[in-house]
Design a protein around this motif. Structure first.
Motif, short mmCIF file in Angstrom:
data_model
loop_
_atom_site.label_atom_id
_atom_site.label_comp_id
_atom_site.label_asym_id
_atom_site.label_seq_id
_atom_site.Cartn_x
_atom_site.Cartn_y
_atom_site.Cartn_z
N LEU A 230 33.89 35.59 33.83
CA LEU A 230 34.50 34.73 32.84
C LEU A 230 36.03 34.76 32.89
O LEU A 230 36.69 33.76 32.62
CB LEU A 230 34.03 35.13 31.43
N PHE A 231 36.60 35.91 33.21
CA PHE A 231 38.06 36.05 33.26
C PHE A 231 38.55 36.31 34.69
O PHE A 231 39.66 36.77 34.89
CB PHE A 231 38.50 37.19 32.34
N ARG A 232 37.69 36.00 35.66
CA ARG A 232 38.01 36.30 37.06
C ARG A 232 38.24 35.02 37.84
O ARG A 232 37.61 34.00 37.58
CB ARG A 232 36.88 37.09 37.70
N GLN A 233 39.16 35.09 38.77
CA GLN A 233 39.36 33.99 39.72
C GLN A 233 39.31 34.59 41.11
O GLN A 233 40.16 35.42 41.47
CB GLN A 233 40.69 33.29 39.49
N GLY A 234 38.31 34.21 41.88
CA GLY A 234 38.12 34.85 43.17
C GLY A 234 37.69 36.28 42.99
O GLY A 234 36.69 36.56 42.34
N THR A 235 38.48 37.19 43.53
CA THR A 235 38.17 38.62 43.40
C THR A 235 39.10 39.34 42.44
O THR A 235 39.01 40.56 42.30
CB THR A 235 38.25 39.29 44.77
N SER A 236 39.99 38.61 41.78
CA SER A 236 40.97 39.28 40.92
C SER A 236 40.89 38.78 39.48
O SER A 236 40.31 37.73 39.19
CB SER A 236 42.39 39.06 41.47
N PHE A 237 41.50 39.55 38.59
CA PHE A 237 41.61 39.19 37.19
C PHE A 237 43.08 38.91 36.90
O PHE A 237 43.86 39.85 36.67
CB PHE A 237 41.09 40.32 36.30
N PRO A 238 43.48 37.66 36.90
CA PRO A 238 44.91 37.33 36.78
C PRO A 238 45.46 37.37 35.37
O PRO A 238 46.66 37.19 35.18
CB PRO A 238 44.96 35.89 37.33
N ILE A 239 44.61 37.62 34.39
CA ILE A 239 45.06 37.64 33.00
C ILE A 239 44.86 39.03 32.42
O ILE A 239 43.79 39.63 32.57
CB ILE A 239 44.27 36.60 32.16
N THR A 240 45.88 39.56 31.78
CA THR A 240 45.79 40.87 31.13
C THR A 240 45.75 40.67 29.62
O THR A 240 46.06 39.61 29.09
CB THR A 240 46.97 41.77 31.50
N GLY A 241 45.40 41.75 28.93
CA GLY A 241 45.32 41.70 27.47
C GLY A 241 43.89 41.91 26.99
O GLY A 241 42.97 42.10 27.79
N SER A 242 43.70 41.88 25.70
CA SER A 242 42.37 42.07 25.13
C SER A 242 42.26 41.29 23.83
O SER A 242 43.27 40.85 23.25
CB SER A 242 42.10 43.56 24.88
N GLY A 243 41.05 41.15 23.37
CA GLY A 243 40.83 40.40 22.14
C GLY A 243 39.47 40.67 21.55
O GLY A 243 38.78 41.64 21.91
N VAL A 244 39.07 39.80 20.64
CA VAL A 244 37.76 39.85 20.00
C VAL A 244 37.14 38.47 20.18
O VAL A 244 37.83 37.45 20.10
CB VAL A 244 37.88 40.20 18.51
#
Length: 325
Positions: A230-244
């Motif tokens: 859901l938060f991945r593009q290709g093999t990486s996670f380009p967005i940092t942070g957290s939420g609910v």
């Protein structure tokens, strides 16, 4: 094989044979005539409260948890040294203190539209020890903004929660059948984390934008769905942070007559940033999660009847527990 619910550390075991659970009801220590009476498990006496039922709380049930790493609860009918040991949380397996200004009342919470096995011990922070302040107070929260709670499956399975089980039964707040069902469903789970246990739609849970979503969904059995991309593009996670976030039924006319689910980001906990070039959009508080699809950006949508995957089966359980028309 016993499976940890997202942690290999400190276990809360549940017996696979379901016949009875540990109880403190008939515990007693007998002393010979003339012998010195003593407790089998010496230790601090704990704080005695009279009830977990909000309508019956009294001023003496008021407890100040501020900065304490542990609270030991007793009840009027506790036998010997029986008590329930509660903590705020752990960081690297080290108990963390309750926040400052955490004073109020323990109580059993159950929403009017709760699923059959949904319910939890919570702590209502109030301005004083007057029972009338209960309704004006607020639930103790975790750093994520979710409520601090001990959910019913934890109470049913936890070795240190025997006295809580007895009290809930004595006050008719839960049934023996509910406790046995919880123990049966969670019999292979070694440690239960309430923040990732869901019973129905619209329940909030924490999300890390640098990883997958892994949950435990309570239906007639336990479902263990996860979403890795859901938060991945290709093999990486380009967005940092957290939420609910929460799953919710779609109201989009495009999906009329179908059971389609969206994911809504309800709160940002740690600031969001983009660390590399990506077509993904930043998650925003209050907005549906959107993903690139066929050269356009649109809300992520999951048709729960389109497959028999683990994720689809889990979402169907949440939908059914929510009694959605």
């Amino acid at each position: 094989m016993a499976l940890p619910l997202f942690s290999p550390r400190r276990f809360l075991p549940c017996s696979k044979t379901i016949s009875r659970w540990p109880s403190t009801r008939f515990y007693s220590v007998r002393a010979e005539k003339g012998a010195e009476t003593h407790r089998r498990y010496p230790g601090p006496p704990g704080h005695t409260i009279s009830t977990l039922n909000p309508p019956f709380i009294a001023p003496d049930d008021y407890v100040d948890l501020s900065q304490r790493k542990q609270i030991q609860l007793r009840f009027p009918k506790s036998q010997g040294n029986a008590r329930a040991e509660l903590i705020y949380g752990r960081c690297s397996n080290i108990p963390q203190p309750f926040p400052p200004r955490s004073a109020g009342f323990f109580y059993y919470h159950r929403d009017p539209d709760a699923a059959p096995l949904e319910g939890s011990i919570r702590f209502r922070v109030t301005s004083d020890n007057a029972p009338s302040s209960f309704n004006r107070g607020h639930d103790l929260l975790l750093p994520s903004g979710l409520p601090w709670q001990i959910i019913l499956p934890q109470v049913a399975c936890g070795k240190s929660y025997g006295r809580l089980r007895d009290q809930l039964l004595e006050e008719n707040l839960v049934t023996a059948k509910q406790l046995l069902q919880c123990r049966d469903i969670f019999r292979e789970i070694k440690r239960i984390f309430p923040r990732v246990v869901l019973f129905r739609m619209n329940q909030e849970f924490p999300v890390e934008f640098t990883g997958q979503i892994a949950l435990a969904v309570v239906g007639k059995v336990l479902h263990r769905p996860h979403w890795s991309s859901l938060f991945r593009q290709g093999t990486s996670f380009p967005i940092t942070g957290s939420g609910v976030a929460r799953f919710e039924p779609s109201t989009d006319p495009e999906y009329a007559g179908r059971r389609v689910v969206h994911l809504r980001i309800t709160k940002i906990v740690n600031p969001v940033s983009i660390t590399e070039e990506t077509t993904l959009l930043k998650p925003e508080a209050g907005q549906l999660l959107v993903r690139p699809s066929h050269s356009r950006i649109e809300p992520w949508a999951y048709d729960i009847d389109a497959s028999n995957s683990v994720a689809a089966t889990a979402l169907r359980a949440l939908w059914d527990n929510s009694r959605i028309p």
